[in-house]
Design a protein around this motif. Structure first.
Motif, PDB file in Angstrom:
ATOM      1  N   ARG A 136      -1.651  17.624   1.638  1.00 53.00           N
ATOM      2  CA  ARG A 136      -0.903  17.524   2.895  1.00 53.00           C
ATOM      3  C   ARG A 136      -0.845  18.893   3.543  1.00 53.00           C
ATOM      4  O   ARG A 136      -0.879  19.927   2.857  1.00 53.00           O
ATOM      5  N   ALA A 137      -0.746  18.892   4.864  1.00 52.41           N
ATOM      6  CA  ALA A 137      -0.519  20.146   5.575  1.00 52.41           C
ATOM      7  C   ALA A 137       0.950  20.528   5.422  1.00 52.41           C
ATOM      8  O   ALA A 137       1.834  19.666   5.445  1.00 52.41           O
ATOM      9  N   GLU A 138       1.208  21.826   5.282  1.00 50.95           N
ATOM     10  CA  GLU A 138       2.590  22.287   5.088  1.00 50.95           C
ATOM     11  C   GLU A 138       2.784  23.642   5.769  1.00 50.95           C
ATOM     12  O   GLU A 138       1.918  24.513   5.687  1.00 50.95           O
ATOM     13  N   HIS A 139       3.920  23.807   6.456  1.00 51.52           N
ATOM     14  CA  HIS A 139       4.254  25.081   7.074  1.00 51.52           C
ATOM     15  C   HIS A 139       5.723  25.376   6.817  1.00 51.52           C
ATOM     16  O   HIS A 139       6.609  24.560   7.124  1.00 51.52           O
ATOM     17  N   ASN A 140       6.001  26.540   6.209  1.00 47.18           N
ATOM     18  CA  ASN A 140       7.363  26.937   5.852  1.00 47.18           C
ATOM     19  C   ASN A 140       7.820  28.120   6.698  1.00 47.18           C
ATOM     20  O   ASN A 140       7.040  29.048   6.942  1.00 47.18           O
ATOM     21  N   VAL A 141       9.079  28.084   7.110  1.00 50.96           N
ATOM     22  CA  VAL A 141       9.673  29.176   7.885  1.00 50.96           C
ATOM     23  C   VAL A 141      11.040  29.513   7.286  1.00 50.96           C
ATOM     24  O   VAL A 141      11.927  28.652   7.269  1.00 50.96           O
ATOM     25  N   PRO A 142      11.238  30.751   6.772  1.00 49.37           N
ATOM     26  CA  PRO A 142      12.563  31.131   6.264  1.00 49.37           C
ATOM     27  C   PRO A 142      13.596  31.116   7.388  1.00 49.37           C
ATOM     28  O   PRO A 142      13.310  31.515   8.521  1.00 49.37           O
ATOM     29  N   ARG A 143      14.791  30.625   7.078  1.00 51.49           N
ATOM     30  CA  ARG A 143      15.889  30.615   8.037  1.00 51.49           C
ATOM     31  C   ARG A 143      17.032  31.429   7.463  1.00 51.49           C
ATOM     32  O   ARG A 143      17.414  31.253   6.310  1.00 51.49           O
ATOM     33  N   ALA A 144      17.608  32.295   8.281  1.00 54.51           N
ATOM     34  CA  ALA A 144      18.713  33.151   7.826  1.00 54.51           C
ATOM     35  C   ALA A 144      19.867  33.016   8.800  1.00 54.51           C
ATOM     36  O   ALA A 144      20.089  33.880   9.644  1.00 54.51           O
ATOM     37  N   GLU A 145      20.564  31.909   8.714  1.00 47.63           N
ATOM     38  CA  GLU A 145      21.702  31.679   9.592  1.00 47.63           C
ATOM     39  C   GLU A 145      22.957  31.572   8.737  1.00 47.63           C
ATOM     40  O   GLU A 145      23.339  30.502   8.281  1.00 47.63           O
ATOM     41  N   ALA A 146      23.561  32.679   8.474  1.00 48.93           N
ATOM     42  CA  ALA A 146      24.734  32.740   7.605  1.00 48.93           C
ATOM     43  C   ALA A 146      25.896  31.992   8.238  1.00 48.93           C
ATOM     44  O   ALA A 146      26.092  32.009   9.444  1.00 48.93           O
TER      45      ALA A 146
ATOM     46  N   LEU B 283       9.489  26.394  15.835  1.00 52.00           N
ATOM     47  CA  LEU B 283       9.100  27.371  14.817  1.00 52.00           C
ATOM     48  C   LEU B 283       7.723  27.064  14.213  1.00 52.00           C
ATOM     49  O   LEU B 283       7.113  27.924  13.582  1.00 52.00           O
ATOM     50  N   HIS B 284       7.223  25.848  14.417  1.00 53.17           N
ATOM     51  CA  HIS B 284       5.935  25.454  13.843  1.00 53.17           C
ATOM     52  C   HIS B 284       4.845  25.354  14.906  1.00 53.17           C
ATOM     53  O   HIS B 284       3.751  24.845  14.631  1.00 53.17           O
ATOM     54  N   THR B 285       5.122  25.852  16.110  1.00 57.97           N
ATOM     55  CA  THR B 285       4.247  25.628  17.264  1.00 57.97           C
ATOM     56  C   THR B 285       2.810  26.040  17.026  1.00 57.97           C
ATOM     57  O   THR B 285       1.875  25.324  17.392  1.00 57.97           O
ATOM     58  N   HIS B 286       2.580  27.183  16.431  1.00 55.85           N
ATOM     59  CA  HIS B 286       1.233  27.744  16.346  1.00 55.85           C
ATOM     60  C   HIS B 286       0.479  27.300  15.090  1.00 55.85           C
ATOM     61  O   HIS B 286      -0.366  28.035  14.577  1.00 55.85           O
ATOM     62  N   THR B 287       0.761  26.116  14.633  1.00 55.89           N
ATOM     63  CA  THR B 287       0.043  25.549  13.494  1.00 55.89           C
ATOM     64  C   THR B 287      -0.448  24.156  13.880  1.00 55.89           C
ATOM     65  O   THR B 287       0.135  23.499  14.745  1.00 55.89           O
ATOM     66  N   PRO B 288      -1.512  23.671  13.248  1.00 56.98           N
ATOM     67  CA  PRO B 288      -2.000  22.320  13.567  1.00 56.98           C
ATOM     68  C   PRO B 288      -0.955  21.241  13.347  1.00 56.98           C
ATOM     69  O   PRO B 288      -0.799  20.333  14.160  1.00 56.98           O
ATOM     70  N   VAL B 289      -0.206  21.346  12.233  1.00 60.54           N
ATOM     71  CA  VAL B 289       0.805  20.334  11.966  1.00 60.54           C
ATOM     72  C   VAL B 289       1.965  20.461  12.952  1.00 60.54           C
ATOM     73  O   VAL B 289       2.588  19.464  13.346  1.00 60.54           O
ATOM     74  N   GLY B 290       2.230  21.691  13.413  1.00 62.20           N
ATOM     75  CA  GLY B 290       3.265  21.890  14.428  1.00 62.20           C
ATOM     76  C   GLY B 290       2.859  21.291  15.763  1.00 62.20           C
ATOM     77  O   GLY B 290       3.683  20.720  16.488  1.00 62.20           O
ATOM     78  N   ALA B 291       1.572  21.410  16.103  1.00 61.83           N
ATOM     79  CA  ALA B 291       1.075  20.805  17.340  1.00 61.83           C
ATOM     80  C   ALA B 291       1.217  19.290  17.283  1.00 61.83           C
ATOM     81  O   ALA B 291       1.558  18.639  18.279  1.00 61.83           O
ATOM     82  N   ALA B 292       0.972  18.716  16.102  1.00 60.03           N
ATOM     83  CA  ALA B 292       1.130  17.271  15.939  1.00 60.03           C
ATOM     84  C   ALA B 292       2.590  16.864  16.127  1.00 60.03           C
ATOM     85  O   ALA B 292       2.892  15.828  16.738  1.00 60.03           O
ATOM     86  N   LEU B 293       3.501  17.694  15.613  1.00 62.14           N
ATOM     87  CA  LEU B 293       4.937  17.420  15.766  1.00 62.14           C
ATOM     88  C   LEU B 293       5.341  17.429  17.238  1.00 62.14           C
ATOM     89  O   LEU B 293       6.021  16.510  17.715  1.00 62.14           O
ATOM     90  N   LEU B 294       4.934  18.449  17.961  1.00 61.19           N
ATOM     91  CA  LEU B 294       5.313  18.562  19.371  1.00 61.19           C
ATOM     92  C   LEU B 294       4.706  17.418  20.187  1.00 61.19           C
ATOM     93  O   LEU B 294       5.317  16.938  21.150  1.00 61.19           O
ATOM     94  N   LYS B 295       3.517  16.979  19.815  1.00 60.34           N
ATOM     95  CA  LYS B 295       2.889  15.853  20.512  1.00 60.34           C
ATOM     96  C   LYS B 295       3.714  14.585  20.320  1.00 60.34           C
ATOM     97  O   LYS B 295       3.913  13.802  21.265  1.00 60.34           O
ATOM     98  N   VAL B 296       4.208  14.388  19.106  1.00 56.25           N
ATOM     99  CA  VAL B 296       5.042  13.213  18.835  1.00 56.25           C
ATOM    100  C   VAL B 296       6.353  13.300  19.613  1.00 56.25           C
ATOM    101  O   VAL B 296       6.795  12.323  20.230  1.00 56.25           O
ATOM    102  N   LEU B 297       6.968  14.484  19.609  1.00 63.36           N
ATOM    103  CA  LEU B 297       8.254  14.644  20.293  1.00 63.36           C
ATOM    104  C   LEU B 297       8.107  14.527  21.804  1.00 63.36           C
ATOM    105  O   LEU B 297       9.052  14.138  22.497  1.00 63.36           O
ATOM    106  N   HIS B 298       6.925  14.845  22.311  1.00 70.30           N
ATOM    107  CA  HIS B 298       6.702  14.776  23.761  1.00 70.30           C
ATOM    108  C   HIS B 298       6.871  13.340  24.275  1.00 70.30           C
ATOM    109  O   HIS B 298       7.258  13.131  25.425  1.00 70.30           O
ATOM    110  N   GLY B 299       6.590  12.377  23.427  1.00 73.69           N
ATOM    111  CA  GLY B 299       6.729  10.987  23.844  1.00 73.69           C
ATOM    112  C   GLY B 299       8.111  10.418  23.636  1.00 73.69           C
ATOM    113  O   GLY B 299       8.326   9.212  23.779  1.00 73.69           O
TER     114      GLY B 299
END
Length: 534
Positions: free
Chosen positions: A77-87, A98-114
């Motif tokens: 599976r494609a996977e993209h991890n981003v550390p979050r530091a929100e105390a 946060l995942h925009t510049h990855t292939p799986v992130g592009a797929a996510l934004l395409k789904v959300l666009h609809g």
């Protein structure tokens, strides 16, 4: 990045042994992993095969997006991890950007666009994990033993699903290292493969669904420039998906008859593919070792599952018509009891057994070699030309011509039986039906290489005949089953007489479809240059 991982359910009797084995001699410590999974109100992410989560690992939050790969298998599976530091926040705000510049992130934004773009937590997980990294032949893998719970966040009252599973993830090296490790753990602890992720299980839980929808065969797309090995790999990936997804649901203990049917279809397609591409090799290191075992295990599981299918065929729809016939002659609508069959086993037991698990792992191993880039490689003829002693003549042909030769041979076999249909006994008619199924799957595998309209016309005639022969076969199965009960049950004697009349009707109904198929055009035949299409 790409996640390469296999997940297995752990039976209760093996849990202590598996956890101890994962912990190792130095007793790897346990860590708590709490996660929140997000989706739209309509479940758009789940429908697209995406999983978006925030997980607290120790004191840190990590946002992760996972998605299926176009040429993936049960373990990639494609996977993209981003550390979050929100105390100070129990759960940080989810941020798809946060995942925009990855292939799986592009797929996510395409789904959300609809959609309206709104995301909400739909499930949560609370897992205690004991993990250890080990060096194995071919690489380094992580063993992770997970115990905990999946909870549907939006359900009232909350619905929970217990978790007890082993994950084997590749950290470095070849994917074959994961498969080889999995084979040892399955053999030692009677584990069973589960292709359903925690996100997928949670999605079912949130919708209060007991099981996933049975997976039907996916379309196979071949190109004329593919090598035979790349074509075989594409076909096997389709077979693997249908087999592993339906087998995972059956192994869970909650399944419908259609899951068993689609698993058998997947097994038949697999057996057809191995014969259709006979002589084609994938990865040399594993091909000869696993192929023969793959053939044996697929045939064994197919036959075992067939016992349950045969009785189901008698139960529906023949049972409904038989009950009406009994009532029409003044009898009770209750059907004669079928005799118990010693060979009939619970599909869940069959799928969990070592042979079925070995089958799926060997199939994963076979398609995890060359990778999707092989599809782009053109067919290359070996040195020495057509007279080379090192290669059989069929292996020198382009993919389209090679498959056309096999289609032609199988078509002729069907024609021989079809033209002699009136002289065939039950066994001969059953053989004809099996040959038609085999030919149909081969046509579907190679359809993208030929004229779409011609293929569609050929398949239409073939499917109609297959359906007619299916009715004939179901009646024959009913006769065989009720014959064993007839001496002790008067209703079984009536059933045999009724089924005999149904067989004559079914045989007569086959005649028009046999004639249409015999006269059907072979779409794979090349037309002479300059000839006009009629």
């Amino acid at each position: 990045m790409e996640e390469v991982e296999l997940k297995f359910q752990v039976p209760p009797a093996a849990r202590k042994a598996v956890e101890a084995a994962v912990a190792g001699p130095r007793a790897a410590r346990r860590i708590r992993l709490r996660a929140a999974y997000f989706d739209t109100s309509t479940g758009a992410l789940a429908a697209a095969g995406l999983a978006l989560r925030l997980r607290k690992e120790g004191r840190s939050w990590v946002q992760t997006l996972k998605g299926t790969l176009p040429e993936g298998t049960s373990m990639t599976r494609a996977e993209h991890n981003v550390p979050r530091a929100e105390a100070g926040a129990a759960v940080p705000a989810i941020d798809p950007q946060l995942h925009t510049h990855t292939p799986v992130g592009a797929a996510l934004l395409k789904v959300l666009h609809g959609t309206d773009g709104a995301l909400a937590q739909v499930i949560g997980t609370d897992i205690w994990r004991r993990a250890r990294t080990v060096r194995v032949a071919g690489g380094v893998v992580e063993l992770a033993f997970d115990v905990g719970v999946i909870e549907a966040s939006d359900a009232m009252p909350p619905r929970r699903l217990p978790v007890c599973e082993l994950e084997i993830e590749l950290k470095r090296g070849s994917p074959q290292a994961v498969v080889a490790t999995a084979q040892r753990w399955v053999a030692r602890h009677a584990l069973w493969l589960d292709t359903r992720s925690k996100a997928e299980l949670g999605h079912l839980l949130s919708h209060d669904d007991a099981m996933a929808v049975p997976l039907r065969a996916s379309e196979v797309k071949l190109s004329k420039t593919m090598t035979p090995a790349a074509a075989l790999e594409a076909v096997l990936r389709s077979c693997l998906a249908q087999i592993s997804v339906n087998a995972s649901q059956i192994a869970s203990g909650s399944h419908a008859p259609e899951h068993t049917h689609q698993l058998r279809v997947g097994l038949r397609r697999l057996r057809t593919a191995l014969r259709f591409f006979d002589g084609v090799r994938l990865a040399d290191a594993i091909d000869e070792v696993s192929r023969e075992q793959l053939v044996v295990d697929a045939a064994t599981l197919f036959r075992q599952l067939g016992q349950a299918r045969d009785r189901a065929a008698v139960a529906e729809p023949l049972a409904i018509e038989l009950a009406r016939a009994l009532v029409a002659v003044g009898q009770s609508g209750a059907l004669p009891r079928l005799p118990a069959t010693a060979e009939e086993l619970d599909p869940t037991v069959l799928v969990r057994q070592p042979g079925a698990q070995r089958l799926m792992l060997n199939l994963i191993s076979r398609v995890q070699g060359a990778g999707p880039e092989a599809a782009a490689r053109p067919t290359a003829l070996p040195q020495g030309g057509p007279t080379s002693d090192a290669v059989a003549p069929a292996a020198l042909l382009p993919l389209r011509s090679r498959l056309a030769k096999r289609l032609n041979r199988w078509h002729r076999q069907v024609l021989v039986d079809a033209q002699a249909f009136d002289t065939l006994d039950d066994e001969g008619r059953h053989r004809l039906r099996k040959r038609i199924k085999r030919l149909r799957y081969a046509v579907e595998f190679s359809a993208s290489l030929f004229d779409e309209r011609a293929v569609r016309s050929y398949l239409k005639a073939m499917r109609a005949l297959q359906e007619r022969l299916g009715t004939v076969n179901d009646v024959a199965v009913g006769i065989a089953l009720y014959s064993a009960a007839a001496p002790a049950d008067a209703r079984a004697l009536f059933a045999l007489g009724w089924l005999a009349s149904q067989r004559e009707r079914a045989l007569a109904a086959c005649k028009p479809d046999l004639k249409r198929f015999v006269g059907s055009q072979r779409f794979w035949r090349e037309r002479p240059k300059g000839s006009a299409r009629k």
